[in-house]
Scaffold this active site. Structure first.
Site, PDB file in Angstrom:
ATOM      1  CG  ASN A 161      -1.685   1.255   1.430  1.00 15.15           C
ATOM      2  OD1 ASN A 161      -1.774   2.067   0.507  1.00 15.15           O
ATOM      3  ND2 ASN A 161      -2.255   1.442   2.608  1.00 15.15           N
ATOM      4  CD1 TRP A 162       3.642   1.044  -2.764  1.00 14.08           C
ATOM      5  CD2 TRP A 162       4.219   2.490  -4.371  1.00 14.08           C
ATOM      6  NE1 TRP A 162       4.658   0.470  -3.496  1.00 14.08           N
ATOM      7  CE2 TRP A 162       5.026   1.348  -4.501  1.00 14.08           C
ATOM      8  CE3 TRP A 162       4.390   3.528  -5.293  1.00 14.08           C
ATOM      9  CZ2 TRP A 162       6.004   1.220  -5.482  1.00 14.08           C
ATOM     10  CZ3 TRP A 162       5.350   3.406  -6.278  1.00 14.08           C
ATOM     11  CH2 TRP A 162       6.164   2.269  -6.369  1.00 14.08           C
ATOM     12  CE  LYS A 163       0.168   3.427   4.772  1.00 18.20           C
ATOM     13  NZ  LYS A 163       0.010   3.602   6.216  1.00 18.20           N
ATOM     14  CD  GLU A 197      -2.930   5.564   6.779  1.00 22.32           C
ATOM     15  OE1 GLU A 197      -2.886   5.606   5.544  1.00 22.32           O
ATOM     16  OE2 GLU A 197      -2.002   5.074   7.468  1.00 22.32           O
ATOM     17  N   GLY A 242       2.787  -1.239   4.280  1.00 19.33           N
ATOM     18  CA  GLY A 242       2.811   0.181   3.972  1.00 19.33           C
ATOM     19  C   GLY A 242       4.218   0.651   3.641  1.00 19.33           C
ATOM     20  N   GLY A 243       4.857   1.295   4.611  1.00 21.76           N
ATOM     21  CA  GLY A 243       6.162   1.928   4.384  1.00 21.76           C
ATOM     22  C   GLY A 243       7.186   1.035   3.705  1.00 21.76           C
ATOM     23  CD  GLU A 252      -3.473  -2.608   7.278  1.00 19.80           C
ATOM     24  OE1 GLU A 252      -2.376  -2.865   6.775  1.00 19.80           O
ATOM     25  OE2 GLU A 252      -4.095  -1.558   7.047  1.00 19.80           O
ATOM     26  CB  SER A 277       5.194  -2.023  11.959  1.00 16.55           C
ATOM     27  OG  SER A 277       4.819  -0.686  12.231  1.00 16.55           O
ATOM     28  CG  HIS A 336      -5.761   1.919   5.189  1.00 16.59           C
ATOM     29  ND1 HIS A 336      -5.337   2.857   6.096  1.00 16.59           N
ATOM     30  CD2 HIS A 336      -4.729   1.056   5.030  1.00 16.59           C
ATOM     31  CE1 HIS A 336      -4.093   2.578   6.457  1.00 16.59           C
ATOM     32  NE2 HIS A 336      -3.702   1.492   5.830  1.00 16.59           N
ATOM     33  N   GLY A 363       2.604   2.073  10.796  1.00 19.23           N
ATOM     34  CA  GLY A 363       3.592   3.144  10.673  1.00 19.23           C
ATOM     35  C   GLY A 363       4.326   3.474  11.961  1.00 19.23           C
TER      36      GLY A 363
HETATM   37  C1  PEP Z   1      -0.803   0.133   6.113  1.00 15.96           C
HETATM   38  O1  PEP Z   1      -1.024   1.333   6.245  1.00 15.96           O
HETATM   39  O2  PEP Z   1      -1.570  -0.576   5.455  1.00 15.96           O
HETATM   40  C2  PEP Z   1       0.388  -0.388   6.758  1.00 15.96           C
HETATM   41  C3  PEP Z   1       0.412  -1.651   7.045  1.00 15.96           C
HETATM   42  O3  PEP Z   1       1.407   0.497   7.004  1.00 15.96           O
HETATM   43  P1  PEP Z   1       2.867   0.166   7.612  1.00 15.96           P
HETATM   44  O4  PEP Z   1       3.332  -1.124   7.017  1.00 15.96           O
HETATM   45  O5  PEP Z   1       3.708   1.324   7.208  1.00 15.96           O
HETATM   46  O6  PEP Z   1       2.686   0.045   9.094  1.00 15.96           O
END
Ligand code: PEP
Length: 250
Positions: A10-12, A101, A233-234, A167, A212, A99, A173
């Site tokens: 997920n590149w957001k 967010e 994500g990141g 999640e 994470s 999600h 994050g």
């Molecule tokens: C996400 O936002 O879907 C996510 C899992 O982010 P991260 O891996 O950066 O915690």
């Protein structure tokens, strides 16, 4: 029941047209994993502006392209929104809905998430439905109650084209992850809930863990019972790191 794992990035709100260079590396790496018969599907969900270009670049490869959100309706006066049909038309095969967010910053309710998941199915997309509790909810012993209610309210009818991403919001994050035993407990709970809702079809629904995930913790998390892959994500923004996560299924 064997479920083929999925590692989805997920590149957001990250990535410009030049980021296709990173996708190209992911395509090469995913191809190498496939050649070694790795048992994993790989997906990248870039911002909507990049979907069409990414889909062209990924055509014929082992990498699927997905969206990060969609509107519930197929067309209309909704400035700035994107229909599931448009994602599909641009080359997406899936879309993330609900999600945390989106739930937090855009006030999306379970009912709204469900409508989006149904829109995804109407358009021929897989729906990746996100659920997860806050730190306060977990500390208050309410994690199962919260996630159960999100599942009841957010999941669409069609189990076959649905994935769940668990999640925990406090893990997104932050660099924090739940203890694998807590992941196993929640994924087992989700699996049972899917069975109650969908019967045997609930067994086929993939449950991704997100929050994470990195190359350094992926092996342990992905080996946990009822974890059928990861929503990343990141760490998905860097091809090498993302491929190392997918590579645990080698
Ligand atoms: C996400 O936002 O879907 C996510 C899992 O982010 P991260 O891996 O950066 O915690």
């Amino acid at each position: 029941m064997a479920r083929r794992p999925l590692v989805a990035g997920n590149w957001k709100m990250n990535g410009l047209s030049a980021s296709i260079a990173e996708l190209d590396k992911i395509i090469v790496g995913a191809g190498a994993l496939a050649q070694r018969s790795a048992n994993v599907d790989v997906m990248v969900c870039p911002p909507a502006t990049l979907i069409a270009n990414f889909a062209v670049a990924a055509r014929g490869s082992n990498v699927a392209i997905g969206g990060q959100d969609c509107h519930a309706l197929s067309a209309g006066a909704f400035t700035g929104d994107i229909a599931a049909e448009m994602l599909r038309d641009a080359g997406a095969q899936a879309v993330i809905v609900g999600h945390s967010e989106r739930r937090q910053y855009h006030g999306e309710t379970d009912a709204a998430v469900r409508a989006k998941a149904q829109a995804a199915h109407r358009a021929g997309l897989l729906a990746i439905v996100c659920v997860g509790e806050t730190r306060a909810e977990r500390d208050g012993g309410r994690a199962r109650e919260v996630v159960g209610a999100q599942l009841d309210g957010s999941l669409p009818e069609n189990a076959a084209a649905t994935l769940v991403a668990y999640e925990p919001i406090w893990a997104i994050g932050t660099g924090l992850t739940p203890h694998p035993s807590d992941v196993a407990d929640m994924h087992g709970f989700i699996r049972t809930r899917l069975g109650a809702r969908f019967g045997e079809a609930g067994e086929t629904v993939r449950i991704l863990y997100g929050g994470s995930v990195k190359a350094s913790n992926a092996k342990e998390l992905m080996a946990t019972a009822n974890v059928d892959g990861a929503l990343v994500g990141g760490a998905s923004l860097v091809a090498g790191e993302f491929l190392a996560i997918a590579g645990v299924y080698r």
